[in-house]
Scaffold this active site. Structure first.
Site, PDB file in Angstrom:
ATOM      1  N   ILE A  77     -19.968  22.452 -26.914  1.00 41.84           N
ATOM      2  CA  ILE A  77     -19.977  22.684 -25.466  1.00 41.84           C
ATOM      3  C   ILE A  77     -21.057  21.735 -24.940  1.00 41.84           C
ATOM      4  CG2 ILE A  77     -21.465  24.728 -25.813  1.00 41.84           C
ATOM      5  CD1 ILE A  77     -20.507  25.880 -23.206  1.00 41.84           C
ATOM      6  N   SER A  78     -20.717  20.926 -23.924  1.00 37.41           N
ATOM      7  CA  SER A  78     -21.642  19.883 -23.469  1.00 37.41           C
ATOM      8  C   SER A  78     -22.905  20.485 -22.841  1.00 37.41           C
ATOM      9  CB  SER A  78     -20.954  19.002 -22.422  1.00 37.41           C
ATOM     10  OG  SER A  78     -19.749  18.503 -22.921  1.00 37.41           O
ATOM     11  N   GLN A  79     -23.934  19.652 -22.785  1.00 34.29           N
ATOM     12  CA  GLN A  79     -25.189  19.997 -22.102  1.00 34.29           C
ATOM     13  C   GLN A  79     -24.878  20.329 -20.628  1.00 34.29           C
ATOM     14  OE1 GLN A  79     -27.459  16.446 -21.797  1.00 34.29           O
ATOM     15  NE2 GLN A  79     -29.326  17.442 -21.073  1.00 34.29           N
ATOM     16  N   ARG A  81     -22.465  31.068 -18.399  1.00 37.65           N
ATOM     17  CA  ARG A  81     -22.336  30.196 -19.574  1.00 37.65           C
ATOM     18  C   ARG A  81     -22.434  30.973 -20.900  1.00 37.65           C
ATOM     19  NH1 ARG A  81     -23.012  24.555 -20.926  1.00 37.65           N
ATOM     20  NH2 ARG A  81     -24.319  24.296 -22.757  1.00 37.65           N
TER      21      ARG A  81
END
Ligand code: SAH
Length: 239
Positions: A86-88, A60
């Protein structure tokens, strides 16, 4: 145990140990990533080993802006270019898990953003087609896909509301920006037996909706309240 079996066993153990320490040494984020999987994803009920392994593997920190690298494995969304996010990690995992992917599936993603979700999908299925409306984000994520040597991701800059008809039908569709209604072109491009996960509703809170196509009919259920950036058209107006 005879001598050759003993030597073979010792050799195998040595190879396994050196491989493990090598993957840990070459990636300083290895431990953080495993912790993220354990405490944020597994602990919240996601148990499919294939999905968990994809999250253990995809780095990530390669998808976030340099100043956010120290927070790459935190339990939160992070800013990316063009005012997007950027999503959780848990939300990425929840949506991925809901799609119930098979190795042979062809998937469409709307909203490439950083490219992290696309990379996770690419670990789990045959091919990923991903569309991003901002050219800068599309180009940047394409560079990361190349650096990480993904050969099963196809990306383009464009308006994802219209889907990607040239490659339809798709076994699964994932939308990571929120329109107020489910776009009709996307439901049309969903294969028989296909699944779509999409945040629907007005800013700032939407419902994550899971749609399944069976015998040409769509079945729909709300699965989680969420907060996503809006789906926009090329003029920047919200859909
Ligand atoms: N999946 C991404 C999340 C990015 S946020 C990730 O893993 O990082 C959602 C993205 O949707 C943003 O990058 C935004 O620019 C994009 N987007 C918004 N409207 C869009 C549209 N009509 N077509 C394609 N992408 C769109």
């Amino acid at each position: 145990m005879n001598m050759s079996v003993k030597i073979f066993t010792v050799l195998c153990a040595f190879m396994l140990a050196s491989q493990l320490s090598c993957s840990q040494n070459s990636d300083p984020f290895f431990a953080l990533r495993n912790r993220m999987v354990k405490t944020q994803i597994e602990a919240r009920g996601i148990s499919d080993e294939k999905v968990l392994n994809a999250f253990r593997k995809v780095e990530r920190h390669k998808f976030v802006l340099p100043q956010y690298i120290p927070y790459a494995y935190a339990d939160s969304p992070l800013p990316i270019d063009e005012g997007q996010t950027i999503s959780q990690p848990y939300i990425v995992a929840f949506m991925t898990d809901a799609l119930d992917l098979k190795r042979t599936d062809k998937v469409l993603e709307i909203g490439t953003g950083s490219g992290y979700q696309a990379a996770i999908l690419a670990e789990l299925c045959d091919s990923v087609f991903t569309i991003e409306i901002f050219e800068k984000l599309a180009n940047k994520s394409r560079q990361v896909f190349n650096d990480l040597e993904y050969k099963n991701i196809w990306s383009k800059t464009g308006d994802g509301y219209k889907g990607w008809p040239e490659h339809a039908p798709f076994d699964a569709i994932i939308v990571t920006c929120a329109p107020t209604n489910v776009p009709e072109p996307l439901t049309e491009q969903l294969a028989e037996g296909g699944r779509m996960i999409i945040p629907v509703g007005d800013d700032p809170v939407q419902e994550l909706v899971l749609l399944k196509k069976r015998k040409g009919k769509l079945r729909e259920e709300s699965v989680l309240p969420v907060r996503f950036v809006p789906m926009i058209d090329p003029e920047g107006r919200k859909y």
